[in-house]
Scaffold this motif. Structure first.
Motif, short mmCIF file in Angstrom:
data_model
loop_
_atom_site.label_atom_id
_atom_site.label_comp_id
_atom_site.label_asym_id
_atom_site.label_seq_id
_atom_site.Cartn_x
_atom_site.Cartn_y
_atom_site.Cartn_z
N THR A 1 -8.27 14.88 5.34
CA THR A 1 -9.72 14.70 5.28
C THR A 1 -10.19 14.20 3.92
O THR A 1 -11.37 13.88 3.77
N PHE A 2 -9.30 14.15 2.93
CA PHE A 2 -9.66 13.67 1.59
C PHE A 2 -9.36 12.18 1.44
O PHE A 2 -10.24 11.40 1.07
N PHE A 3 -8.11 11.80 1.71
CA PHE A 3 -7.68 10.41 1.53
C PHE A 3 -7.07 9.91 2.84
O PHE A 3 -6.08 10.47 3.31
N PRO A 4 -7.63 8.86 3.43
CA PRO A 4 -7.03 8.31 4.66
C PRO A 4 -5.66 7.70 4.36
O PRO A 4 -5.28 7.48 3.20
N VAL A 5 -4.91 7.41 5.43
CA VAL A 5 -3.51 7.00 5.26
C VAL A 5 -3.37 5.65 4.57
O VAL A 5 -2.28 5.33 4.10
N ASP A 6 -4.43 4.86 4.46
CA ASP A 6 -4.28 3.59 3.76
C ASP A 6 -3.94 3.81 2.28
O ASP A 6 -3.33 2.93 1.65
N HIS A 7 -4.27 4.98 1.74
CA HIS A 7 -3.87 5.28 0.36
C HIS A 7 -2.34 5.36 0.28
O HIS A 7 -1.73 4.82 -0.66
N ALA A 8 -1.73 6.04 1.22
CA ALA A 8 -0.27 6.15 1.23
C ALA A 8 0.38 4.78 1.38
O ALA A 8 1.36 4.45 0.70
N HIS A 9 -0.15 3.97 2.28
CA HIS A 9 0.41 2.64 2.48
C HIS A 9 0.27 1.79 1.23
O HIS A 9 1.17 1.00 0.90
N GLN A 10 -0.87 1.91 0.53
CA GLN A 10 -1.07 1.10 -0.67
C GLN A 10 -0.06 1.47 -1.77
O GLN A 10 0.49 0.59 -2.43
N VAL A 11 0.19 2.77 -1.95
CA VAL A 11 1.19 3.20 -2.92
C VAL A 11 2.58 2.73 -2.51
O VAL A 11 3.34 2.16 -3.31
N PHE A 12 2.91 2.95 -1.25
CA PHE A 12 4.25 2.59 -0.76
C PHE A 12 4.48 1.08 -0.84
O PHE A 12 5.54 0.63 -1.29
N ASP A 13 3.50 0.30 -0.43
CA ASP A 13 3.66 -1.16 -0.44
C ASP A 13 3.82 -1.70 -1.86
O ASP A 13 4.50 -2.71 -2.07
N ALA A 14 3.19 -1.05 -2.83
CA ALA A 14 3.28 -1.52 -4.21
C ALA A 14 4.63 -1.16 -4.85
O ALA A 14 5.06 -1.81 -5.80
N ALA A 15 5.28 -0.11 -4.34
CA ALA A 15 6.53 0.35 -4.93
C ALA A 15 7.68 -0.56 -4.53
O ALA A 15 7.65 -1.23 -3.49
N ARG A 16 8.71 -0.57 -5.37
CA ARG A 16 9.95 -1.26 -5.06
C ARG A 16 11.00 -0.25 -4.59
O ARG A 16 10.83 0.95 -4.77
N GLU A 17 12.05 -0.74 -3.98
CA GLU A 17 13.13 0.14 -3.54
C GLU A 17 13.78 0.82 -4.75
O GLU A 17 13.79 0.25 -5.84
N PRO A 18 14.31 2.03 -4.54
CA PRO A 18 14.36 2.82 -3.30
C PRO A 18 13.05 3.57 -3.07
O PRO A 18 12.49 4.16 -3.99
N LYS A 19 12.58 3.54 -1.82
CA LYS A 19 11.33 4.20 -1.48
C LYS A 19 11.36 4.61 -0.02
O LYS A 19 12.12 4.05 0.78
N GLU A 20 10.52 5.58 0.32
CA GLU A 20 10.44 6.06 1.70
C GLU A 20 9.02 6.54 1.96
O GLU A 20 8.36 7.09 1.07
N LEU A 21 8.53 6.31 3.18
CA LEU A 21 7.17 6.70 3.56
C LEU A 21 7.22 7.58 4.80
O LEU A 21 7.82 7.20 5.81
N TRP A 22 6.58 8.76 4.70
CA TRP A 22 6.43 9.64 5.86
C TRP A 22 4.94 9.80 6.16
O TRP A 22 4.21 10.35 5.34
N ILE A 23 4.51 9.35 7.31
CA ILE A 23 3.16 9.64 7.79
C ILE A 23 3.30 10.77 8.80
O ILE A 23 3.87 10.58 9.88
N GLU A 24 2.77 11.95 8.46
CA GLU A 24 3.03 13.16 9.23
C GLU A 24 1.91 13.41 10.24
O GLU A 24 0.75 13.62 9.85
N PRO A 25 2.23 13.41 11.54
CA PRO A 25 1.19 13.67 12.55
C PRO A 25 0.59 15.07 12.42
O PRO A 25 1.32 16.06 12.29
N GLY A 26 -0.73 15.14 12.41
CA GLY A 26 -1.42 16.41 12.38
C GLY A 26 -1.49 17.10 11.04
O GLY A 26 -2.13 18.14 10.90
N TYR A 27 -0.84 16.52 10.04
CA TYR A 27 -0.84 17.14 8.70
C TYR A 27 -2.14 16.83 7.98
O TYR A 27 -2.58 15.69 7.94
N GLY A 28 -2.74 17.86 7.38
CA GLY A 28 -3.98 17.71 6.65
C GLY A 28 -3.74 17.31 5.21
O GLY A 28 -3.08 16.30 4.94
N HIS A 29 -4.23 18.12 4.28
CA HIS A 29 -4.19 17.71 2.88
C HIS A 29 -3.45 18.69 1.99
O HIS A 29 -3.75 19.88 1.97
#
Length: 258
Positions: free
Chosen positions: A201-229
């Motif tokens: 409810t604080f930061f929508p998932v586009d924040h996670a995608h923006q950080v992940f997309d800017a990073a270089r390998e090695p990297k991993e992204l988990w979008i967790e269903p139902g997880y809050g903040h």
């Protein structure tokens, strides 16, 4: 639930701020230290934080601490700017007490600080950023508008001090620190895990995608269903997965570019 024993310690940052911290010995890898960086208004002494430390201690020793302006630490919080000095003091302590591999797990504000610290100091072997922002001054959700009210208004700072034991510095950042998504592009070859809930409810998932997309390998992204903040919504199962990721990915045998 009984928690693993912790040993309080007082650290000092490079700019002279006293930082309240605690070390919980490892029940897992003896060479791995995990530094836990809490969110805004949090504390390592909170029951939720101690539960997270207990779970992570199954993978390595844990150094948890209060950022400046929080709990028993000195100073005033700058809400993500000078906090890199606090985190660096905790990382240095983990090295001093014998951990040859050191990883950081940051939640919300602590996630932003963890990513910036990894970019600026190159002193850690893995970073997990949980529920963190990608950019500053975000006001797109009601909880974040309330956070800005607390930071920017005298009555808000008074309320944060009285209710949350959080002392907030007056004034604006000068200069504005590097945004987390900008810092993410600078931490390779340090492994980066970005964890975010689709019910945050604080930061929508586009924040996670923006950080992940800017990073270089090695990297991993988990979008967790139902997880809050952040810490309050993190289940032991999720924290165990984060601990297992750290144990697998943290290694001291990395070469950083000049």
């Amino acid at each position: 639930m009984s928690f693993a024993a912790n040993f309080p310690v007082m650290l000092r940052t490079d700019d002279g701020v006293r930082i309240d911290a605690a070390h919980t010995p490892s029940r897992g890898r003896g060479d791995l230290g995990i530094v836990v960086a809490h969110g805004f208004t949090g504390s390592w002494r909170d029951r939720t934080a101690r539960r997270i430390v207990h779970v992570l201690s199954g993978f390595g020793g844990v150094v948890a601490f209060d950022f400046r302006g929080h709990g028993h630490s000195g100073g005033e919080t700058t809400v993500g700017d000078l906090e890199v000095l606090d985190l660096d003091a905790a990382v240095r302590h983990a090295r001093i007490i014998g951990y040859s591999c050191v990883a950081v797990v940051g939640f919300s504000m602590g996630a932003a600080v963890a990513v910036r610290h990894a970019a600026l100091y190159r002193g850690v072997d893995a970073v997990a950023a949980v529920s963190g922002p990608a950019r500053w001054y975000y006001r797109g959700t009601k909880p974040m508008r309330q956070v800005h009210w607390a930071i920017e208004r005298p009555v808000g700072r008074w309320a944060a001090r009285m209710v949350k034991r959080t002392r907030i510095a007056r004034g604006r950042w000068d200069p504005v620190p590097m945004a987390p998504h900008e810092a993410a592009g600078l931490i390779s070859p340090t492994p980066l895990l970005v964890v975010h809930g689709d019910a945050d409810t604080f930061f929508p998932v586009d924040h996670a995608h923006q950080v992940f997309d800017a990073a270089r390998e090695p990297k991993e992204l988990w979008i967790e269903p139902g997880y809050g903040h952040a810490e309050s919504a993190a289940t032991p199962a999720l924290i165990r997965r984060v601990g297992a990721w750290i144990s697998t990915n943290a290694t001291k045998d990395r070469t950083f570019p000049a």
